[in-house]
Motif scaffolding. Structure first.
Motif, PDB file in Angstrom:
ATOM      1  N   ALA A 137       0.821  -1.211   0.000  1.00 26.04           N
ATOM      2  CA  ALA A 137       0.000   0.000   0.000  1.00 26.04           C
ATOM      3  C   ALA A 137       0.856   1.261   0.000  1.00 26.04           C
ATOM      4  CB  ALA A 137      -0.938   0.000   1.208  1.00 26.04           C
ATOM      5  N   GLY A 138       2.167   1.097   0.163  1.00 20.40           N
ATOM      6  CA  GLY A 138       3.071   2.241   0.131  1.00 20.40           C
ATOM      7  C   GLY A 138       3.036   3.088   1.382  1.00 20.40           C
ATOM      8  N   ILE A 139       2.653   2.506   2.516  1.00 18.99           N
ATOM      9  CA  ILE A 139       2.472   3.289   3.738  1.00 18.99           C
ATOM     10  C   ILE A 139       3.803   3.514   4.442  1.00 18.99           C
ATOM     11  CG2 ILE A 139       1.356   3.345   6.002  1.00 18.99           C
ATOM     12  CD1 ILE A 139      -0.894   1.637   4.774  1.00 18.99           C
ATOM     13  N   VAL A 140       4.052   4.773   4.763  1.00 18.58           N
ATOM     14  CA  VAL A 140       5.239   5.167   5.528  1.00 18.58           C
ATOM     15  C   VAL A 140       4.765   6.040   6.687  1.00 18.58           C
ATOM     16  CG1 VAL A 140       6.696   5.101   3.479  1.00 18.58           C
ATOM     17  CG2 VAL A 140       5.652   7.262   4.157  1.00 18.58           C
ATOM     18  N   GLY A 141       5.686   6.375   7.587  1.00 15.10           N
ATOM     19  CA  GLY A 141       5.336   7.220   8.714  1.00 15.10           C
ATOM     20  C   GLY A 141       4.883   8.590   8.238  1.00 15.10           C
ATOM     21  N   LEU A 142       3.651   8.970   8.567  1.00 18.15           N
ATOM     22  CA  LEU A 142       3.086  10.216   8.083  1.00 18.15           C
ATOM     23  C   LEU A 142       3.314  11.372   9.045  1.00 18.15           C
ATOM     24  CD1 LEU A 142      -0.294   8.973   6.551  1.00 18.15           C
ATOM     25  CD2 LEU A 142       1.924   9.266   5.441  1.00 18.15           C
ATOM     26  N   GLY A 143       4.030  11.122  10.141  1.00 13.32           N
ATOM     27  CA  GLY A 143       4.335  12.197  11.067  1.00 13.32           C
ATOM     28  C   GLY A 143       5.478  13.075  10.598  1.00 13.32           C
ATOM     29  N   GLY A 144       6.144  12.661   9.516  1.00 19.38           N
ATOM     30  CA  GLY A 144       7.237  13.456   8.967  1.00 19.38           C
ATOM     31  C   GLY A 144       8.490  12.662   8.677  1.00 19.38           C
ATOM     32  N   ALA A 145       8.702  11.559   9.423  1.00 18.07           N
ATOM     33  CA  ALA A 145       9.929  10.790   9.237  1.00 18.07           C
ATOM     34  C   ALA A 145       9.920   9.982   7.946  1.00 18.07           C
ATOM     35  CB  ALA A 145      10.152   9.863  10.422  1.00 18.07           C
ATOM     36  N   LEU A 336       8.559  23.513   4.927  1.00 19.33           N
ATOM     37  CA  LEU A 336       8.018  22.178   4.742  1.00 19.33           C
ATOM     38  C   LEU A 336       7.934  21.547   6.126  1.00 19.33           C
ATOM     39  CD1 LEU A 336       7.303  19.668   2.967  1.00 19.33           C
ATOM     40  CD2 LEU A 336       9.736  19.116   3.023  1.00 19.33           C
ATOM     41  N   GLY A 337       6.717  21.246   6.591  1.00 19.66           N
ATOM     42  CA  GLY A 337       6.536  20.822   7.972  1.00 19.66           C
ATOM     43  C   GLY A 337       6.289  22.052   8.828  1.00 19.66           C
ATOM     44  N   GLY A 338       6.542  21.935  10.124  1.00 20.19           N
ATOM     45  CA  GLY A 338       6.338  23.070  11.011  1.00 20.19           C
ATOM     46  C   GLY A 338       7.581  23.921  11.154  1.00 20.19           C
ATOM     47  N   PRO A 339       7.497  25.024  11.894  1.00 23.72           N
ATOM     48  CA  PRO A 339       8.640  25.918  12.032  1.00 23.72           C
ATOM     49  C   PRO A 339       9.749  25.381  12.919  1.00 23.72           C
ATOM     50  CG  PRO A 339       6.794  26.686  13.349  1.00 23.72           C
ATOM     51  CD  PRO A 339       6.285  25.545  12.537  1.00 23.72           C
ATOM     52  N   MET A 340       9.478  24.359  13.752  1.00 21.44           N
ATOM     53  CA  MET A 340      10.514  23.819  14.636  1.00 21.44           C
ATOM     54  C   MET A 340      11.383  22.784  13.929  1.00 21.44           C
ATOM     55  SD  MET A 340      10.288  25.485  17.451  1.00 21.44           S
ATOM     56  CE  MET A 340      11.439  24.489  18.381  1.00 21.44           C
ATOM     57  N   MET A 341      10.758  21.757  13.354  1.00 17.56           N
ATOM     58  CA  MET A 341      11.524  20.678  12.730  1.00 17.56           C
ATOM     59  C   MET A 341      11.480  20.724  11.206  1.00 17.56           C
ATOM     60  SD  MET A 341      10.992  17.340  15.176  1.00 17.56           S
ATOM     61  CE  MET A 341      12.365  16.485  14.390  1.00 17.56           C
ATOM     62  N   GLY A 342      10.701  21.649  10.671  1.00 23.62           N
ATOM     63  CA  GLY A 342      10.601  21.737   9.221  1.00 23.62           C
ATOM     64  C   GLY A 342      11.815  22.386   8.592  1.00 23.62           C
ATOM     65  N   GLN A 343      11.806  22.415   7.273  1.00 23.05           N
ATOM     66  CA  GLN A 343      12.902  23.012   6.512  1.00 23.05           C
ATOM     67  C   GLN A 343      12.381  24.165   5.670  1.00 23.05           C
ATOM     68  OE1 GLN A 343      14.257  18.801   5.064  1.00 23.05           O
ATOM     69  NE2 GLN A 343      15.976  20.181   4.716  1.00 23.05           N
ATOM     70  N   ALA A 344      13.114  25.266   5.675  1.00 26.43           N
ATOM     71  CA  ALA A 344      12.780  26.365   4.771  1.00 26.43           C
ATOM     72  C   ALA A 344      13.053  25.908   3.341  1.00 26.43           C
ATOM     73  CB  ALA A 344      13.610  27.595   5.113  1.00 26.43           C
ATOM     74  N   LEU A 345      12.115  26.152   2.455  1.00 21.74           N
ATOM     75  CA  LEU A 345      12.205  25.608   1.106  1.00 21.74           C
ATOM     76  C   LEU A 345      13.139  26.425   0.218  1.00 21.74           C
ATOM     77  CD1 LEU A 345       8.468  24.766   0.390  1.00 21.74           C
ATOM     78  CD2 LEU A 345      10.274  23.249   1.187  1.00 21.74           C
ATOM     79  N   PRO A 346      13.990  25.731  -0.547  1.00 22.16           N
ATOM     80  CA  PRO A 346      14.842  26.431  -1.505  1.00 22.16           C
ATOM     81  C   PRO A 346      14.102  26.794  -2.784  1.00 22.16           C
ATOM     82  CG  PRO A 346      15.254  24.076  -1.625  1.00 22.16           C
ATOM     83  CD  PRO A 346      14.256  24.276  -0.513  1.00 22.16           C
ATOM     84  N   SER A 347      12.939  26.133  -3.000  1.00 24.28           N
ATOM     85  CA  SER A 347      12.192  26.329  -4.245  1.00 24.28           C
ATOM     86  C   SER A 347      10.737  25.957  -4.014  1.00 24.28           C
ATOM     87  CB  SER A 347      12.785  25.447  -5.352  1.00 24.28           C
ATOM     88  OG  SER A 347      11.914  25.353  -6.458  1.00 24.28           O
ATOM     89  N   LEU A 348       9.830  26.572  -4.755  1.00 17.00           N
ATOM     90  CA  LEU A 348       8.408  26.223  -4.689  1.00 17.00           C
ATOM     91  C   LEU A 348       8.022  25.214  -5.764  1.00 17.00           C
ATOM     92  CD1 LEU A 348       6.714  29.690  -3.992  1.00 17.00           C
ATOM     93  CD2 LEU A 348       7.497  27.959  -2.359  1.00 17.00           C
ATOM     94  N   ASP A 349       9.004  24.667  -6.457  1.00 17.08           N
ATOM     95  CA  ASP A 349       8.730  23.740  -7.551  1.00 17.08           C
ATOM     96  C   ASP A 349       8.789  22.279  -7.125  1.00 17.08           C
ATOM     97  OD1 ASP A 349       8.345  25.750  -9.509  1.00 17.08           O
ATOM     98  OD2 ASP A 349      10.515  26.022  -9.629  1.00 17.08           O
ATOM     99  N   ILE A 350       8.952  22.021  -5.836  1.00 22.00           N
ATOM    100  CA  ILE A 350       8.997  20.638  -5.379  1.00 22.00           C
ATOM    101  C   ILE A 350       7.581  20.112  -5.190  1.00 22.00           C
ATOM    102  CG2 ILE A 350      11.196  21.063  -4.203  1.00 22.00           C
ATOM    103  CD1 ILE A 350       9.603  20.910  -1.550  1.00 22.00           C
TER     104      ILE A 350
END
Length: 449
Positions: A137-145, A336-350
């Motif tokens: 089914a292609g299921i992976v951890g949806l919490g971010g990992a 991408l994600g929240g402001p604590m563990m997320g990453q600032a995006l280098p591009s909006l084309d992802i």
């Protein structure tokens, strides 16, 4: 030792950033439109990329298998929309690198229905059947990992599990994805728990929820008393509001008082922990033999006009999504994600991937990087670290390139990059970014040896 508070059990150290959840926590999940072209990376999880099983020019239906798992630590990919395979080629990613993927041109007039597959019948299925169904089914951890779920559930025979923890904490600021899934998909969650209890052999399950979602906790408790679910050996436990309470090591400590050893896994303390949205997808997909082709995502932040929780097809280009919800003219950073563990995006084309839990946009000076100053050895980062590491010393060693020493002497690899140290640092030192770079260098060196 795990700590206690008026709100419920917790862990030592940690921080209390603004939660910023009120604007989206009460908004129901809405279906997102389909982009004209979907970008489906073959690497959307930890492990080996999936292997494409389609060709350019081929027509596909939504939910159809388009890439199969290539080994044990790999999962399948499914078409997020009915359309035609436009191209097999490279596409942009959050890392800034171009990665292999599948371009799908959506059929604008399609109903985008997903066909029924071969169900994984809970009563008849063996443990191995369930694991294969989750992988298929292609299921992976949806919490971010985005760790392949079937790999996490493959419990070693010498490590019996006595507790299944369903992680509904969602401590990251702004994100309310799990909140809405718990409100709107309780049946899927309980069905998923049944599968997880069987596959792990755990005699009980605990659903952990932060005290800022008390109405959700009471609703799930009431549902467990209903005849349809009264046979499930599960309870709902409320934990204190503190960041990073949702990290599995912290939640295990708060709920059970058990300490996952350095370099160890939850199975070492007889626990398996699964995110609540992942659990819901297991319960939603396996009975119908379907694969994951969409997920719930929070799109919010001060610079977003139509904030909310959306069920978005995987592969939707971020630029299309943000154009739909509307951004302020002065938008300055998108995470991408929240402001604590997320990453600032280098591009909006992802594209949006399975591990995408949210996009948070800020305008003006709201999230601009602050000028960095020398460490003043105040100790705030040491007091904040939930793993009792020494971020100050780690940061100094990272700056001087002593990466292996960081790992050997100061337990660098235990850091799960929660960002608590960076948040409290008065000198604005980008500690987490340095730790990420150092860990990458250590892994690279280990791969050579």
């Amino acid at each position: 030792m795990f700590g206690l508070s008026r709100q419920g059990p917790s862990f030592a150290h940690g921080i209390h950033p603004p939660q910023a959840k009120d604007e989206t926590s009460g908004l129901p999940i809405r279906q997102f439109p389909f982009a004209p072209v979907m970008l489906v990376p073959l690497q959307q999880h930890i492990g080996k990329p999936a292997r494409a099983v389609v060709r350019e020019g081929q027509e596909v239906e939504r939910g159809q298998l388009i890439a199969e798992a290539d080994g044990f630590v790999s999962v399948a990919m499914h078409a997020p929309a009915s359309g035609v395979i436009q191209k097999l080629g490279l596409m942009p990613s959050i890392s800034g690198k171009m990665v292999p993927g599948i371009y799908i041109k959506s059929f604008p007039g399609s109903s985008q229905e997903v066909n029924e597959g071969i169900p994984c019948e809970l009563d008849a299925a063996s443990v191995e059947d369930i694991l294969l169904a989750i992988q298929g089914a292609g299921i992976v951890g949806l919490g971010g990992a985005a760790f392949p779920t079937h790999v996490k559930l493959k419990v070693p025979a010498d490590k019996p599990i006595d507790t299944l923890i369903i992680n509904g904490v969602e401590c990251e600021p702004y994100l309310t994805t799990d909140h809405r899934v718990m409100v709107e998909q309780p049946d899927d969650i309980f069905t998923g728990i049944r599968y997880l209890l069987k596959v792990t052999g755990a005699p009980r399950a605990i659903i952990g929820i932060e005290a800022n979602k008390l109405e959700v906790a009471e609703s799930l408790r009431s549902a467990l008393l209903a005849p349809a679910y009264s046979d499930i050996p599960a309870s709902v436990e409320v934990v204190a509001v503190k960041y990073p309470q949702g990290a599995e090591k912290m939640l295990i400590r708060a709920l059970l008082g058990r300490e996952v050893p350095s370099g160890g896994l939850p199975a070492d303390v007889k626990v398996v922990s699964v995110n609540v949205a992942t659990t819901a997808e297991i319960g939603r997909l396996l009975p119908h033999g379907r694969g994951i082709q969409e997920r719930v995502i929070t799109i919010g932040g001060p610079a977003v006009s139509k904030k909310g929780n959306y069920r978005i097809p995987i592969g939707t280009p971020l630029r299309f999504a943000l154009d739909y919800v509307g951004l302020a003219d002065d938008v300055s950073r998108v995470f991408l994600g929240g402001p604590m563990m997320g990453q600032a995006l280098p591009s909006l084309d992802i594209p949006i991937t399975k591990g995408t839990s949210g996009f948070i946009a800020f305008g003006g000076d709201q999230a601009r990087a602050q000028p960095e100053f020398p460490c003043i050895h105040c100790g705030y980062c040491v007091d904040a670290c939930p793993l009792f590491l020494n971020p100050s010393q780690l940061g100094l060693l990272a700056k001087s390139g002593q990466h292996q020493r960081m790992a050997d002497e100061l337990h660098l690899m235990d850091c799960f990059e929660c960002g608590s140290c960076s948040y409290v640092c008065p000198a604005h030192i980008p500690l987490v970014q340095r730790f990420r770079g150092a860990k990458a260098m250590v892994r690279k060196q280990q791969a050579k040896s």
